[in-house]
Structure formats: C-alpha cells, structure tokens
Design a protein around this motif. Structure first.
Motif, PDB file in Angstrom:
ATOM      1  N   ARG A 276      43.261   1.717  15.814  1.00  0.00           N
ATOM      2  CA  ARG A 276      42.200   2.403  16.552  1.00  0.00           C
ATOM      3  C   ARG A 276      40.900   2.551  15.764  1.00  0.00           C
ATOM      4  NH1 ARG A 276      43.635   8.794  16.538  1.00  0.00           N
ATOM      5  NH2 ARG A 276      43.906   9.011  14.286  1.00  0.00           N
ATOM      6  N   LEU A 277      40.962   2.435  14.436  1.00  0.00           N
ATOM      7  CA  LEU A 277      39.761   2.612  13.613  1.00  0.00           C
ATOM      8  C   LEU A 277      39.024   1.314  13.312  1.00  0.00           C
ATOM      9  CD1 LEU A 277      41.143   5.200  11.018  1.00  0.00           C
ATOM     10  CD2 LEU A 277      39.871   5.635  13.138  1.00  0.00           C
ATOM     11  N   ARG A 278      39.501   0.192  13.825  1.00  0.00           N
ATOM     12  CA  ARG A 278      38.971  -1.117  13.434  1.00  0.00           C
ATOM     13  C   ARG A 278      37.472  -1.287  13.651  1.00  0.00           C
ATOM     14  NH1 ARG A 278      42.491  -2.076  17.376  1.00  0.00           N
ATOM     15  NH2 ARG A 278      41.681  -2.407  19.441  1.00  0.00           N
ATOM     16  N   ASP A 279      36.895  -0.587  14.625  1.00  0.00           N
ATOM     17  CA  ASP A 279      35.466  -0.751  14.906  1.00  0.00           C
ATOM     18  C   ASP A 279      34.637   0.457  14.489  1.00  0.00           C
ATOM     19  OD1 ASP A 279      35.883  -3.284  16.088  1.00  0.00           O
ATOM     20  OD2 ASP A 279      36.445  -2.340  17.982  1.00  0.00           O
ATOM     21  N   THR A 280      35.203   1.365  13.708  1.00  0.00           N
ATOM     22  CA  THR A 280      34.492   2.600  13.381  1.00  0.00           C
ATOM     23  C   THR A 280      33.769   2.579  12.044  1.00  0.00           C
ATOM     24  OG1 THR A 280      36.471   3.607  12.402  1.00  0.00           O
ATOM     25  CG2 THR A 280      36.086   3.988  14.767  1.00  0.00           C
ATOM     26  N   TYR A 281      34.128   1.664  11.154  1.00  0.00           N
ATOM     27  CA  TYR A 281      33.484   1.562   9.849  1.00  0.00           C
ATOM     28  C   TYR A 281      33.731   0.154   9.314  1.00  0.00           C
ATOM     29  CZ  TYR A 281      37.997   1.921   7.420  1.00  0.00           C
ATOM     30  OH  TYR A 281      39.262   1.677   6.954  1.00  0.00           O
ATOM     31  N   PRO A 282      33.078  -0.248   8.216  1.00  0.00           N
ATOM     32  CA  PRO A 282      33.309  -1.595   7.653  1.00  0.00           C
ATOM     33  C   PRO A 282      34.710  -1.689   7.037  1.00  0.00           C
ATOM     34  CG  PRO A 282      31.261  -0.651   6.820  1.00  0.00           C
ATOM     35  CD  PRO A 282      31.990   0.436   7.547  1.00  0.00           C
ATOM     36  N   VAL A 283      35.673  -1.976   7.863  1.00  0.00           N
ATOM     37  CA  VAL A 283      37.081  -1.936   7.488  1.00  0.00           C
ATOM     38  C   VAL A 283      37.491  -3.141   6.648  1.00  0.00           C
ATOM     39  CG1 VAL A 283      37.862  -3.042   9.621  1.00  0.00           C
ATOM     40  CG2 VAL A 283      39.394  -1.529   8.431  1.00  0.00           C
ATOM     41  N   SER A 284      38.372  -2.902   5.692  1.00  0.00           N
ATOM     42  CA  SER A 284      38.959  -3.968   4.880  1.00  0.00           C
ATOM     43  C   SER A 284      40.318  -4.327   5.477  1.00  0.00           C
ATOM     44  CB  SER A 284      39.128  -3.479   3.438  1.00  0.00           C
ATOM     45  OG  SER A 284      39.977  -4.332   2.717  1.00  0.00           O
ATOM     46  N   ALA A 285      40.758  -5.538   5.270  1.00  0.00           N
ATOM     47  CA  ALA A 285      42.043  -5.989   5.821  1.00  0.00           C
ATOM     48  C   ALA A 285      43.217  -5.177   5.289  1.00  0.00           C
ATOM     49  CB  ALA A 285      42.260  -7.464   5.514  1.00  0.00           C
TER      50      ALA A 285
END
Length: 152
Positions: free
Chosen positions: A50-59
């Motif tokens: 659910r957080l994938r589009d909320t911040y510059p996420v790392s794999a």
C-alpha cells in the motif's frame, strides 16, 4: 521497472519466537511470542504494498504492522526485535517503515521508543498516515550535513 525481491525468512533473537502463520511472495504474517508479547504482526515489501506510491521506495524496504489493531498495541521491544530480524534476514533493507494513523499518538510513541523517526505524512485513499522509519547504520552513518560541500 522496480524488481521486488521476495521476503526472507525471519529468525527471532534469543527469548523470542516467530512462527509464520501465512504469507505470499511479498507479505508475511508472523505470530510473535516473547517477553510481554503474544500477537500477530505482518511485514510487507513496501514496493509491492500500500505504500508503494507514497515515497521514493526501495525494492528492499519493508513495512511492519500489527495484524489486528493498532501498531501502538505492539510493545516497543517487539518492534525492535522485528526490526533486527528483518535487517538480519535482508542486509540490503534500507528502511523499515511504520505507518501511524494521523492522530494515533500511542503508535507514534511506541515506534519512536523502538528507534523509528518520523519522516513524512502521506495520504492513502481515505486515510492519512505519518510514516516513521528505522534505518541501519550503513544508511545513516554518512555525512548528513546537507549544506556541507566536501573538501571546502
């Protein structure tokens, strides 16, 4: 395209026991048993959740949450144990994230007591969250003075 690795198996430190209850490639539910704790917790790759589009996420980033109820119901010792177990299982994990619902001061306090720090507020569908992160020493150990130019 971000390639998201599967979650590794978590090994609990001495005095704790984690039993995998359910899981998929990117999400796992564990039953935690330790000093003062007997509950279910979930870990999920942020890039697949659910957080994938909320911040510059790392794999390799992982979100930690309680399976039922607020994260604030999880003692800070249990959250610290989960953090250590994730870093041991996945040395490439740069961030472990807790999402505290806006206004949930208990979750905020428990996460901060476990070594997490607030970084950003985000909106998800009809909910607002404060994201807190724990980062390993190899991430935070560098020079964080943003106004400092090396060799000047």
């Amino acid at each position: 395209m971000l390639t998201v690795p599967p979650l590794p198996t978590l090994d609990a430190p001495h005095g704790w026991r984690t039993t995998m209850v359910a899981g998929t490639r990117f999400t796992a539910r564990f039953h935690l048993r330790g000093p003062g704790t007997d509950t279910d917790a979930e870990v999920e790759r942020c890039a697949a959740g659910r957080l994938r589009d909320t911040y510059p996420v790392s794999a390799h980033d992982v979100e930690v949450r309680v399976a039922s109820g607020a994260l604030g119901s999880l003692p800070s010792e249990a959250l610290r144990m989960l953090t250590k177990a994730v870093w041991k299982a996945d040395p490439r994990c740069r961030r472990i994230v807790c999402a505290a619902p806006d206004g949930d001061l208990n979750t905020l306090a428990q996460a901060e007591a476990a070594g997490f720090r607030h970084v950003v507020d985000v909106d998800l569908a009809d909910e607002q969250f404060r994201l807190l992160v724990a980062e390993p020493e190899w991430v935070t150990g560098g020079d964080r003075r943003l106004d400092h130019v090396p060799q000047t």
